[in-house]
Design a protein around this motif. Structure first.
Motif, PDB file in Angstrom:
ATOM      1  N   GLN A 496      94.098 128.114  67.996  1.00  0.00           N
ATOM      2  CA  GLN A 496      95.095 128.809  67.192  1.00  0.00           C
ATOM      3  C   GLN A 496      95.427 127.968  65.964  1.00  0.00           C
ATOM      4  OE1 GLN A 496      98.588 130.020  69.303  1.00  0.00           O
ATOM      5  NE2 GLN A 496      97.464 131.263  70.795  1.00  0.00           N
ATOM      6  N   LEU A 497      95.022 128.463  64.803  1.00  0.00           N
ATOM      7  CA  LEU A 497      95.245 127.747  63.560  1.00  0.00           C
ATOM      8  C   LEU A 497      96.156 128.515  62.611  1.00  0.00           C
ATOM      9  CD1 LEU A 497      91.616 126.396  62.926  1.00  0.00           C
ATOM     10  CD2 LEU A 497      93.530 125.243  64.035  1.00  0.00           C
ATOM     11  N   PHE A 498      96.656 129.672  63.054  1.00  0.00           N
ATOM     12  CA  PHE A 498      97.593 130.467  62.273  1.00  0.00           C
ATOM     13  C   PHE A 498      98.887 130.675  63.052  1.00  0.00           C
ATOM     14  CE2 PHE A 498      94.306 131.166  59.304  1.00  0.00           C
ATOM     15  CZ  PHE A 498      94.853 131.753  58.166  1.00  0.00           C
ATOM     16  N   GLY A 499      99.958 130.950  62.311  1.00  0.00           N
ATOM     17  CA  GLY A 499     101.242 131.213  62.927  1.00  0.00           C
ATOM     18  C   GLY A 499     101.374 132.656  63.367  1.00  0.00           C
ATOM     19  N   PRO A 500     102.506 133.006  63.951  1.00  0.00           N
ATOM     20  CA  PRO A 500     102.690 134.342  64.530  1.00  0.00           C
ATOM     21  C   PRO A 500     102.701 135.475  63.512  1.00  0.00           C
ATOM     22  CG  PRO A 500     104.737 133.089  64.596  1.00  0.00           C
ATOM     23  CD  PRO A 500     103.673 132.132  64.206  1.00  0.00           C
ATOM     24  N   ASP A 501     102.886 135.155  62.219  1.00  0.00           N
ATOM     25  CA  ASP A 501     102.852 136.233  61.227  1.00  0.00           C
ATOM     26  C   ASP A 501     101.425 136.612  60.841  1.00  0.00           C
ATOM     27  OD1 ASP A 501     102.044 134.117  59.635  1.00  0.00           O
ATOM     28  OD2 ASP A 501     103.696 134.281  58.207  1.00  0.00           O
ATOM     29  N   ASN A 502     100.439 135.879  61.380  1.00  0.00           N
ATOM     30  CA  ASN A 502      99.020 136.133  61.112  1.00  0.00           C
ATOM     31  C   ASN A 502      98.659 135.981  59.634  1.00  0.00           C
ATOM     32  OD1 ASN A 502      98.031 136.772  63.773  1.00  0.00           O
ATOM     33  ND2 ASN A 502      99.152 138.706  63.626  1.00  0.00           N
ATOM     34  N   VAL A 503      99.499 135.312  58.880  1.00  0.00           N
ATOM     35  CA  VAL A 503      99.258 135.116  57.447  1.00  0.00           C
ATOM     36  C   VAL A 503      99.265 133.645  57.084  1.00  0.00           C
ATOM     37  CG1 VAL A 503     100.156 135.534  55.113  1.00  0.00           C
ATOM     38  CG2 VAL A 503     100.195 137.373  56.820  1.00  0.00           C
ATOM     39  N   HIS A 504     100.232 132.898  57.646  1.00  0.00           N
ATOM     40  CA  HIS A 504     100.394 131.499  57.274  1.00  0.00           C
ATOM     41  C   HIS A 504      99.824 130.565  58.335  1.00  0.00           C
ATOM     42  CE1 HIS A 504     103.587 133.475  54.822  1.00  0.00           C
ATOM     43  NE2 HIS A 504     103.076 132.666  53.912  1.00  0.00           N
ATOM     44  N   LEU A 505      99.308 129.451  57.885  1.00  0.00           N
ATOM     45  CA  LEU A 505      98.769 128.443  58.785  1.00  0.00           C
ATOM     46  C   LEU A 505      99.870 127.833  59.640  1.00  0.00           C
ATOM     47  CD1 LEU A 505      96.575 126.586  56.133  1.00  0.00           C
ATOM     48  CD2 LEU A 505      95.732 128.173  57.865  1.00  0.00           C
ATOM     49  N   ASN A 506      99.522 127.450  60.875  1.00  0.00           N
ATOM     50  CA  ASN A 506     100.437 126.627  61.653  1.00  0.00           C
ATOM     51  C   ASN A 506     100.125 125.160  61.348  1.00  0.00           C
ATOM     52  OD1 ASN A 506      98.132 125.967  63.140  1.00  0.00           O
ATOM     53  ND2 ASN A 506      98.661 127.286  64.866  1.00  0.00           N
ATOM     54  N   ALA A 507     100.785 124.247  62.037  1.00  0.00           N
ATOM     55  CA  ALA A 507     100.611 122.820  61.734  1.00  0.00           C
ATOM     56  C   ALA A 507      99.162 122.381  61.920  1.00  0.00           C
ATOM     57  CB  ALA A 507     101.541 121.978  62.604  1.00  0.00           C
ATOM     58  N   ALA A 508      98.513 122.858  62.993  1.00  0.00           N
ATOM     59  CA  ALA A 508      97.111 122.480  63.233  1.00  0.00           C
ATOM     60  C   ALA A 508      96.209 123.042  62.141  1.00  0.00           C
ATOM     61  CB  ALA A 508      96.669 122.982  64.605  1.00  0.00           C
ATOM     62  N   GLY A 509      96.440 124.301  61.754  1.00  0.00           N
ATOM     63  CA  GLY A 509      95.652 124.897  60.692  1.00  0.00           C
ATOM     64  C   GLY A 509      95.865 124.202  59.364  1.00  0.00           C
ATOM     65  N   ALA A 510      97.100 123.784  59.098  1.00  0.00           N
ATOM     66  CA  ALA A 510      97.390 123.049  57.869  1.00  0.00           C
ATOM     67  C   ALA A 510      96.629 121.741  57.824  1.00  0.00           C
ATOM     68  CB  ALA A 510      98.895 122.797  57.758  1.00  0.00           C
ATOM     69  N   ASP A 511      96.521 121.073  58.974  1.00  0.00           N
ATOM     70  CA  ASP A 511      95.755 119.824  59.030  1.00  0.00           C
ATOM     71  C   ASP A 511      94.280 120.066  58.716  1.00  0.00           C
ATOM     72  OD1 ASP A 511      97.965 118.312  59.650  1.00  0.00           O
ATOM     73  OD2 ASP A 511      97.620 118.358  61.815  1.00  0.00           O
ATOM     74  N   VAL A 512      93.717 121.141  59.272  1.00  0.00           N
ATOM     75  CA  VAL A 512      92.312 121.454  59.020  1.00  0.00           C
ATOM     76  C   VAL A 512      92.093 121.761  57.539  1.00  0.00           C
ATOM     77  CG1 VAL A 512      90.436 123.076  59.499  1.00  0.00           C
ATOM     78  CG2 VAL A 512      91.903 122.272  61.366  1.00  0.00           C
ATOM     79  N   PHE A 513      92.963 122.598  56.992  1.00  0.00           N
ATOM     80  CA  PHE A 513      92.838 122.985  55.585  1.00  0.00           C
ATOM     81  C   PHE A 513      93.005 121.777  54.666  1.00  0.00           C
ATOM     82  CE2 PHE A 513      94.321 124.784  51.573  1.00  0.00           C
ATOM     83  CZ  PHE A 513      93.423 125.816  51.379  1.00  0.00           C
ATOM     84  N   ALA A 514      94.037 120.983  54.914  1.00  0.00           N
ATOM     85  CA  ALA A 514      94.329 119.849  54.036  1.00  0.00           C
ATOM     86  C   ALA A 514      93.261 118.768  54.124  1.00  0.00           C
ATOM     87  CB  ALA A 514      95.697 119.259  54.393  1.00  0.00           C
ATOM     88  N   SER A 515      92.677 118.576  55.310  1.00  0.00           N
ATOM     89  CA  SER A 515      91.654 117.543  55.446  1.00  0.00           C
ATOM     90  C   SER A 515      90.447 117.861  54.581  1.00  0.00           C
ATOM     91  CB  SER A 515      91.228 117.392  56.909  1.00  0.00           C
ATOM     92  OG  SER A 515      90.578 118.560  57.377  1.00  0.00           O
ATOM     93  N   GLY A 516      90.090 119.155  54.497  1.00  0.00           N
ATOM     94  CA  GLY A 516      88.966 119.533  53.650  1.00  0.00           C
ATOM     95  C   GLY A 516      89.301 119.396  52.179  1.00  0.00           C
ATOM     96  N   ALA A 517      90.488 119.854  51.784  1.00  0.00           N
ATOM     97  CA  ALA A 517      90.898 119.726  50.388  1.00  0.00           C
ATOM     98  C   ALA A 517      90.985 118.259  49.979  1.00  0.00           C
ATOM     99  CB  ALA A 517      92.236 120.423  50.175  1.00  0.00           C
ATOM    100  N   ALA A 518      91.468 117.419  50.891  1.00  0.00           N
ATOM    101  CA  ALA A 518      91.621 116.000  50.577  1.00  0.00           C
ATOM    102  C   ALA A 518      90.283 115.322  50.330  1.00  0.00           C
ATOM    103  CB  ALA A 518      92.370 115.292  51.707  1.00  0.00           C
ATOM    104  N   GLU A 519      89.217 115.807  50.966  1.00  0.00           N
ATOM    105  CA  GLU A 519      87.899 115.196  50.775  1.00  0.00           C
ATOM    106  C   GLU A 519      87.474 115.210  49.309  1.00  0.00           C
ATOM    107  OE1 GLU A 519      84.880 116.738  53.337  1.00  0.00           O
ATOM    108  OE2 GLU A 519      86.161 116.603  55.114  1.00  0.00           O
ATOM    109  N   LEU A 520      87.932 116.203  48.562  1.00  0.00           N
ATOM    110  CA  LEU A 520      87.580 116.275  47.151  1.00  0.00           C
ATOM    111  C   LEU A 520      88.238 115.158  46.345  1.00  0.00           C
ATOM    112  CD1 LEU A 520      87.857 120.119  46.540  1.00  0.00           C
ATOM    113  CD2 LEU A 520      85.768 118.748  46.399  1.00  0.00           C
TER     114      LEU A 520
END
Length: 523
Positions: A496-520
């Motif tokens: 589960q990488l999204f929150g209950p609204d099915n639109v916004h990332l949860n904390a785990a999803g934010a970590d996944v997203f940010a880790s990729g963006a940070a690589e740049l």
């Protein structure tokens, strides 16, 4: 041992095929690049085709940044380190290679060109300096690879010459493309690490980058500060009326600074004189805004960005200092604040006071200006007066920009052509504000919205084309999350990488997203 010959010819290239490119100056780290002109040659990599392949490389690697160390068809030693290969201009590296046709290595051991890898990414063999092919036992050996965003093989020619996967069908695109487009930031990164300098990254995005909602800003900022040092809260928005804000969400991430308001103020949206296109205004004398900074880091610079009026300000219970801001957009550097935690009070004195925000910065490290706000779209940013916004961005100052836009464009039913045009307009303004700045587009994964046609896949496909044209880096989060929302969504999924609204990332999803963006941005 058998020479590679008579291998199948790939079908007509689709234009998105990629091949491994290695950089020995970066520890042999692999990248990837388009190989449309090379697909046929690569499918039949005999020694007789070496010179023809070399001449084709000059055309195929235009998208790779200048420099002599990027190698196509890298030559690796048995330990997996790059020791030579074809340069981007089609010539062979002369550092460890003697001759062209034979690929004879100036080493005691045998190096591998077009290395063979097994399913775990381990080197299992390759073409030797004699043009022979040596393979480790087993059926997994692959003579030619196209990899997906995880580094896994999506298409290959195996040791027998058989094609794995559909011939001519490209592998899943990598999650990061055109990393060379942030090379200017990498120079700034060196200055932050070793020369005690400060550099600024601006985030222009939607609620995925505000902490009350998508929260991807926090792990991204934390990674940058850990790598380069903390240069303070950066941009502090005073208009906290947008989705995803709370009173303590000023600065790059929640807790950097907070605001409290007294008196009569009006929140403003789509204001081009403000770097984040938002502001506040009041003509009620005595109305105040207080920015509380709770940190121990010494703040050496305080800027007030405004569009006119008469104010006074002070730190804590100190003496008031009056300022006539005039009637035009601008910025003013305030007196240096006291050490440690402090409160900055801004009070209306006369006229219509319009304020965009304040900047709090330390002398060294990574300064993140978080300009993102909930509901933000490429359409919204592109619709403000670009000439006026350009001046506001110039007053703010930045060295790189992370663009996190697309989700709300999808909900507004913006076509691919419209989205492309809006991003192009935004990038043009950013580059006019600072022509040396690097820009990276960060696209979130697909998430369902009731009654909204899913467009993120189409946006991402278009982005791979226009990012190359506009000289943008691209982080496409889709390969990092999964093939579909059923794999990473909120309810009933394994991860589960999204929150209950099915639109916004949860904390785990934010970590996944940010880790990729940070690589740049982590050099």
């Amino acid at each position: 041992m058998a020479k590679i010959s008579g291998l199948p010819v790939l079908s007509t290239p689709l234009g998105t095929e990629r091949v491994i490119v290695a950089d020995p100056a970066d520890g042999g780290r692999t990248k990837s690049a388009a190989i449309t002109p090379l697909v046929e040659a690569a499918a039949r990599p005999t020694v007789a085709r070496v010179e023809q392949t070399a001449s084709d490389l000059a055309r195929a690697y235009r998208e790779i940044s200048p420099g002599p160390n990027l190698f196509a068809f890298p030559i690796l030693d048995p330990y997996g380190f790059t020791i030579g290969g074809f340069r981007r201009d089609g010539s062979l590296s002369q550092q460890h290679i003697d001759g062209v046709s034979t690929l004879k290595l100036a080493r005691e051991f045998t190096g591998f060109a077009a290395p063979t890898m097994d399913n775990y990414g381990l080197i299992a063999g390759g073409m030797t300096d004699r043009g022979d092919m040596t393979l480790a036992p087993g059926p997994q050996g692959q003579a030619f690879l196209l990899t997906d965003g995880y580094g896994l093989t999506g298409f290959s020619i195996d040791r027998t010459g058989a094609v794995s996967g559909s011939a001519g069908v490209p592998a899943e695109p990598p999650s990061i493309s055109r990393a060379d487009a942030v090379r200017g930031w990498r120079s700034k990164a060196h200055g932050m690490r070793f020369r005690g300098e400060r550099a600024a990254l601006a985030i222009i995005g939607d609620s995925q980058f505000r902490e009350v909602t998508g929260q991807a800003n926090r792990p991204l900022v934390q990674r940058l500060r850990a790598a380069f040092g903390n240069a303070g809260p950066g941009w502090c928005c005073l208009n906290t009326s947008s989705v995803g804000y709370s009173a303590d969400d000023g600065g790059a991430m929640r807790g950097d600074a907070s605001v409290t308001v007294t008196g009569t103020w009006q929140n403003l949206l789509y204001q081009p004189w403000s770097p984040d296109t938002r502001g506040i205004q009041s003509f009620s004398a005595g109305s105040t805004y207080v920015v509380d900074y709770p940190g121990a880091l010494a703040i050496s610079l305080v800027e007030l960005h405004h569009a006119g009026g008469g104010i006074r300000y002070r730190y804590g219970a100190g003496n008031w200092a009056s300022l006539d801001l005039g009637a035009s957009p601008g910025k003013v550097v305030l007196a240096a604040p006291p050490a440690g935690p402090f409160s900055l009070q801004i009070e209306v004195v006369s006229g219509m006071v319009k304020i965009a925000g304040v900047v709090l910065a330390a002398a060294t490290g990574c300064l993140v200006h978080n300009l993102a706000y909930g509901g933000s779209s490429a359409l919204g940013w592109a619709s403000v007066d670009q000439a006026v916004w350009l001046q506001a961005l110039g007053r703010l100052g930045f060295d790189a920009v992370a663009l996190g836009l697309g989700g709300n464009d999808e909900s507004q039913s913006r076509s691919v052509a419209q989205y492309t045009a809006d991003i192009t307009s935004i990038v043009s303004t950013l580059c006019s504000a600072n022509r040396a700045a690097d820009v990276a587009l960060c696209l979130r994964p697909q998430a369902p919205r009731s009654g909204v046609p899913e467009q993120m896949d189409a946006y991402a496909s278009a982005a791979r084309q226009f990012c190359s044209t506009l000289d943008l880096a691209l982080f496409d989060a889709r390969p990092r999350f999964g093939a579909s929302y059923a794999e990473y969504g909120y309810a009933g999924t394994r991860r589960q990488l999204f929150g209950p609204d099915n639109v916004h990332l949860n904390a785990a999803g934010a970590d996944v997203f940010a880790s990729g963006a940070a690589e740049l941005f982590l050099a």
